[in-house]
Structures are given as structure tokens and as C-alpha cells.
Design an enzyme around this catalytic site. Structure first.
Site, mmCIF file in Angstrom:
data_model
loop_
_atom_site.group_PDB
_atom_site.id
_atom_site.type_symbol
_atom_site.label_atom_id
_atom_site.label_comp_id
_atom_site.label_asym_id
_atom_site.label_seq_id
_atom_site.Cartn_x
_atom_site.Cartn_y
_atom_site.Cartn_z
ATOM 1 N N GLY A 2 0.831 -1.214 0.000
ATOM 2 C CA GLY A 2 0.000 0.000 0.000
ATOM 3 C C GLY A 2 0.855 1.249 0.000
ATOM 4 O O GLY A 2 1.362 1.654 1.059
ATOM 5 N N GLU B 73 10.839 -5.312 -8.594
ATOM 6 C CA GLU B 73 9.474 -5.218 -9.117
ATOM 7 C C GLU B 73 9.478 -4.800 -10.587
ATOM 8 O O GLU B 73 8.833 -5.407 -11.441
ATOM 9 C CB GLU B 73 8.670 -4.208 -8.290
ATOM 10 C CG GLU B 73 7.234 -4.066 -8.754
ATOM 11 C CD GLU B 73 6.496 -2.914 -8.057
ATOM 12 O OE1 GLU B 73 6.970 -1.760 -8.125
ATOM 13 O OE2 GLU B 73 5.430 -3.178 -7.473
ATOM 14 N N THR C 152 0.297 4.024 -2.964
ATOM 15 C CA THR C 152 -0.378 5.108 -3.687
ATOM 16 C C THR C 152 -1.563 5.668 -2.900
ATOM 17 O O THR C 152 -2.318 4.922 -2.278
ATOM 18 C CB THR C 152 -0.855 4.592 -5.066
ATOM 19 O OG1 THR C 152 0.250 3.984 -5.731
ATOM 20 C CG2 THR C 152 -1.393 5.724 -5.930
HETATM 21 C C1 FAD Z 1 -4.617 -1.707 -11.853
HETATM 22 C C2 FAD Z 1 -3.699 -0.936 -10.940
HETATM 23 C C3 FAD Z 1 -3.063 -1.576 -9.892
HETATM 24 C C4 FAD Z 1 -2.251 -0.856 -9.004
HETATM 25 N N1 FAD Z 1 -1.720 -1.493 -7.907
HETATM 26 C C5 FAD Z 1 -1.068 -0.759 -6.952
HETATM 27 C C6 FAD Z 1 -0.669 -1.356 -5.715
HETATM 28 O O1 FAD Z 1 -0.833 -2.556 -5.497
HETATM 29 N N2 FAD Z 1 -0.079 -0.577 -4.773
HETATM 30 C C7 FAD Z 1 0.134 0.768 -4.970
HETATM 31 O O2 FAD Z 1 0.661 1.414 -4.073
HETATM 32 N N3 FAD Z 1 -0.247 1.365 -6.138
HETATM 33 C C8 FAD Z 1 -0.846 0.643 -7.123
HETATM 34 N N4 FAD Z 1 -1.258 1.231 -8.297
HETATM 35 C C9 FAD Z 1 -1.048 2.663 -8.474
HETATM 36 C C10 FAD Z 1 -0.035 3.008 -9.553
HETATM 37 O O3 FAD Z 1 1.257 2.733 -9.084
HETATM 38 C C11 FAD Z 1 -0.275 4.471 -9.896
HETATM 39 O O4 FAD Z 1 -1.520 4.547 -10.581
HETATM 40 C C12 FAD Z 1 0.817 5.024 -10.749
HETATM 41 O O5 FAD Z 1 2.013 5.094 -10.015
HETATM 42 C C13 FAD Z 1 0.464 6.431 -11.233
HETATM 43 O O6 FAD Z 1 0.016 7.222 -10.143
HETATM 44 P P1 FAD Z 1 -1.371 8.018 -10.251
HETATM 45 O O7 FAD Z 1 -2.413 7.088 -10.728
HETATM 46 O O8 FAD Z 1 -1.635 8.719 -8.978
HETATM 47 O O9 FAD Z 1 -1.083 9.067 -11.389
HETATM 48 P P2 FAD Z 1 -0.656 10.592 -11.230
HETATM 49 O O10 FAD Z 1 0.478 10.738 -10.277
HETATM 50 O O11 FAD Z 1 -1.880 11.384 -10.996
HETATM 51 O O12 FAD Z 1 -0.124 10.862 -12.688
HETATM 52 C C14 FAD Z 1 -0.989 10.751 -13.836
HETATM 53 C C15 FAD Z 1 -0.149 10.784 -15.084
HETATM 54 O O13 FAD Z 1 0.463 12.055 -15.196
HETATM 55 C C16 FAD Z 1 1.772 11.945 -15.674
HETATM 56 N N5 FAD Z 1 2.688 12.602 -14.710
HETATM 57 C C17 FAD Z 1 2.539 12.764 -13.365
HETATM 58 N N6 FAD Z 1 3.556 13.478 -12.852
HETATM 59 C C18 FAD Z 1 4.374 13.756 -13.882
HETATM 60 C C19 FAD Z 1 5.609 14.456 -14.001
HETATM 61 N N7 FAD Z 1 6.217 15.015 -12.948
HETATM 62 N N8 FAD Z 1 6.187 14.548 -15.238
HETATM 63 C C20 FAD Z 1 5.584 13.999 -16.312
HETATM 64 N N9 FAD Z 1 4.425 13.316 -16.250
HETATM 65 C C21 FAD Z 1 3.822 13.208 -15.064
HETATM 66 C C22 FAD Z 1 2.081 10.447 -15.854
HETATM 67 O O14 FAD Z 1 1.925 10.106 -17.204
HETATM 68 C C23 FAD Z 1 1.003 9.758 -15.057
HETATM 69 O O15 FAD Z 1 0.626 8.534 -15.652
HETATM 70 C C24 FAD Z 1 -2.028 0.520 -9.221
HETATM 71 C C25 FAD Z 1 -2.634 1.159 -10.327
HETATM 72 C C26 FAD Z 1 -3.467 0.457 -11.169
HETATM 73 C C27 FAD Z 1 -4.134 1.189 -12.313
#
Ligand code: FAD
Length: 387
Positions: free
Chosen positions: A123, A245, A125
């Protein structure tokens, strides 16, 4: 199957292929349609010891390296399955192995190795902080012999199919630390106990059959001994685990890429339109050939990352590059496979649309492609930091 160069892992490949052959396309298709968890294949992989590949012998595991573990994950995806249902069991324990006390390792690892306990969840995000992990708002506060957790997580996978979760929480407020990466700690959370007192779970319906959830913590109490390593060092511990990972997920993408190339090559050779196989047209051949080249290149970077990891050398750059190249290559292969199946690519019974959805995830999670580019720009090329 399209041939790739023979490698020194052929025995592992053959054994995992034989196991996966018991789970044909129809198995994965049905599980996907029912949005169910693939218990049978996860159980079989566990019973065969494959998910304990990275756990040392002394704790009941197979004591293999990351290279071997990566081949296991690759073969699961290449068989048409989705290792995303269980890859956490392979790498989440790395944090415990590297930073846990001997007492913790003896307590958890043998049961994780045997499959009696699943440590499938991590956990990190949160809905507000997203990728900017140092801004997490979930807190853990020490009260006597307990830690009290409050906050929220999002997208936390496999909670309903795991016994334990590794949780990252702030133990010192951001305003009180010298470096923003300090003041976070990691904890082992007994999920079934937590659900009874202080943790609520809300499943998130999503594009793939991937069990993932929102978690809400309200005064969840954890025993003091559930802290892993030193208080305040959790962010560094989590980062340590990411190389394994990323490399394992790169190998899953390589498995996907090879699956797409196998399928589209076979189909393009058989499908006759305009009086000849579609695969005779260079407009069809070239995107498939290009995807093949990219998958092979990603494969080299995957093994480079594995070799460094297994030699206990720094491998952050290579792990990131492998994940980037492999996710891009599998997505390119997915596009060609869907495109050249024409309308049939959209039919569930060909399995292409399912694998297409599954492999798309890896452009975003566990780290988005943009964040890898940012890592390379700043940490490898030395360009000014953008955040
Ligand atoms: C099916 C699924 C399973 C997951 N499982 C886990 C889990 O088990 N544990 C866990 O902790 N998390 C998990 N995640 C979360 C995942 O790691 C995050 O969704 C991912 O790291 C992106 O974070 P966010 O969704 O908050 O996107 P945001 O941080 O909101 O970013 C959105 C998009 O904006 C762009 N972006 C953001 N910041 C920048 C920057 N500085 N420069 C350029 N581009 C940028 C990127 O393209 C990014 O994809 C999971 C996600 C999914 C969809």
C-alpha cells in the site's frame, strides 16, 4: 511459437510452460469474463515453489536469482495468463528480507514460502499525492506498544487475496523532516484482522480483471513489532524493492510481447484475403518484425538488470530501462496483434483484446512511462530536477 535465442534458463522455461499448459486460453478467458481470481493457477505456481523463487533456502524458499524469477513470470504471461494476479507474492517479501529483523524473517518468510500466507499487497499510492509519494497523508502514530494508522490508499491490489500487506505511512510530519524522503515507515498489516477493526476496503471496478481497491484507515491499531526496519526509513526501503518489481514486470511484458507475436504471426500466415495470406504484405510484416526486434532488445536489458541485481550491484537505471523498453515493446506487439486480427481481434474468443487490455496497464503502473523518462533525464543524464 516464434523462436527466440535459446538461453540458460531452458529448464525453468520448460517446467513453467508445462505447468501453464494445464491452464488453456479458455481458463483465462472465463476467469476474465467472471472477474474472478485465478486461484487454480496461483495455487499451482505456489505448490511448485515458483512464487518462492526469491526467498532464500534458509527461510524455506527456492533461493533462485532474479534472472530465474523473471523467466517464471515471463512464461506465465507468454502462456496467455497474467502474472499480475500473483507477482506481489514474489517480490513484496524483498522488503522484509532486506530490512526485517531476524525474528521477523523467521516469523513471516517460511509461511510466505509455503504459501500458507500470501503477502501479495503493498500500500503506497494515495488519491491526493499520486506519484508524488513523499506527500502521502496516511499517518502512523506511536501510542504505547501500538501504532495507530489513519488515512487513505488507492489502487491497492490483491487485498482480497492476500493475508498481509506492506503499508507505507508517515511517522513524522513532512514539515518536521530535513529531507522530504525521511519520516515515512513501513509496517506489516494483517489484512483480515485489520478489516475487523479500522480498515475499510472498497473494490475498484477497472478495465482489466485486476483485483484492486481503495482502503480507508480509521484508528487502525498495529502492534509495535509490525514496524519493519528503522522508523523513518520506509521510503528508502520501498525504493530498494522497486528494482526487482520493475524488472519482473518488464519480464511479464516480454512474455506478453512474445505471446502477441506468436499469435499474430500464426494468424497472418493463415488468413487469406485478396487471394494471399495477409502476412505476405510488407505492410503487415513490418510492424510485427519491428515489435519482435523491440521485444528482443528489451529482453537484453531485462537480463542486464537481473545480472546486476543478482550480483548485488546498483541496477536502478537498468531496471527502469528494462521496464520502459519492455512495456513499450509489448504495447507495440499488442497493437500489431489486434490490428492484423482485424475484427476478430475484438472477439473474446481470440484472447487478443484481453491481453491487449492487460498489457496496457504497464504504461501507467507500477510507474508511469513519464516518470521513467524523468528518472533517466535527472538521475542518469544529470539534467536539472523538475520536481
Ligand atoms: C490496476 C492498478 C493496480 C495498481 N496497484 C497498486 C498497488 O498494489 N499498490 C500501490 O501502491 N499502487 C498501485 N497502483 C497505483 C499506480 O502505481 C499508480 O496509478 C501510478 O504510479 C500512477 O500514479 P497516479 O495514478 O496517482 O497518477 P498521477 O500521479 O496522478 O499521474 C498521472 C499521469 O500524469 C503523468 N505525470 C505525473 N507526474 C508527472 C511528471 N512530474 N512529469 C511527467 N508526467 C507526469 C504520468 O503520465 C502519469 O501517468 C495501481 C494502479 C493500477 C491502475
Amino acid at each position: 511459437m516464434v523462436k527466440s535465442a535459446p538461453d540458460r534458463h531452458q529448464e525453468i522455461r520448460d517446467a513453467v510452460r508445462a505447468l501453464c499448459a494445464q491452464f488453456p486460453d479458455s481458463y483465462h478467458r472465463e476467469i476474465d469474463a467472471q472477474r474472478a481470481y485465478p486461484e487454480a493457477i496461483v495455487d499451482a505456481l505456489t505448490a511448485a515453489g515458483w512464487l518462492a523463487a526469491l526467498i532464500p533456502h534458509e527461510y524455506g524458499g527456492s533461493g533462485l536469482g532474479l534472472a530465474e524469477a523473471s523467466v517464471v513470470m515471463e512464461e506465465v504471461n507468454r502462456s496467455g495468463g497474467n502474472a499480475g494476479a500473483c507477482h506481489g507474492q514474489m517480490y513484496n517479501m524483498g522488503t522484509l528480507l532486506r530490512h526485517g529483523s531476524e525474528v521477523q524473517k523467521r516469523f513471516y518468510l517460511p509461511k510466505i514460502a509455503s504459501g500458507e500466507w500470501r503477502l501479495q499487497s503493498m500500500g503506497v499510492t494515495e488519491p491526493t499525492s499520486g506519484t508524488d509519494t513523499t506527500k502521502i497523508r496516511t499517518t502512523a502514530t506511536r501510542r504505547g506498544d501500538r501504532w495507530v494508522v489513519n488515512g487513505q490508499k488507492v489502487w491497492i491490489s490483491r487485498i482480497q487475496h492476500s493475508d498481509w500487506m506492506i503499508l507505507l505511512a508517515r511517522t513524522t510530519p513532512l514539515a518536521e523532516v530535513k529531507k522530504k524522503t525521511e519520516g515515512m515507515s513501513i509496517f506489516m498489516v494483517d489484512l483480515r484482522a485489520a478489516e475487523q477493526s479500522g480498515m475499510a476496503v472498497r473494490p475498484i471496478a477497472n478495465m482489466v480483471n485486476h483485483e484492486t481497491n481503495e482502503l480507508f484507515f480509521e484508528n487502525l491499531e498495529l502492534p509495535a513489532e509490525n514496524l519493519i526496519g528503522e522508523e523513518g526509513q520506509g521510503f528508502r526501503y520501498i525504493l530498494d524493492g522497486l528494482n526487482a518489481e520493475r524488472t519482473l514486470i518488464a519480464s511479464e511484458c516480454i512474455g506478453d510481447g512474445r505471446w502477441f507475436i506468436d499469435r499474430v504471426t500464426a494468424y497472418a500466415g493463415e488468413r487469406v484475403v485478396f487471394g494471399r495470406p495477409i502476412g505476405q504484405n510488407q505492410g503487415v510484416q513490418f510492424p510485427i518484425a519491428e515489435a519482435f526486434i523491440e521485444v528482443e532488445a528489451a529482453d537484453l536489458m531485462r537480463f542486464k538488470a537481473c545480472a546486476l541485481f543478482d550480483a548485488h550491484e546498483p541496477c536502478g537505471t537498468e531496471a527502469n530501462l528494462a521496464k520502459y523498453l519492455a512495456a513499450k515493446a509489448s504495447w507495440q506487439a499488442a497493437g500489431a496483434c489486434l490490428q492484423f486480427h482485424g475484427g476478430f481481434g475484438f472477439a473474446h474468443e481470440y484472447d487478443v483484446e484481453r491481453k491487449f487490455r492487460e498489457t496496457r496497464l504497464y504504461q501507467v503502473a507500477p510507474i508511469s512511462t513519464n516518470l521513467i523518462l524523468s528518472y533517466v533525464a535527472e538521475h542518469v543524464l544529470g539534467l536539472p530536477r523538475s520536481f
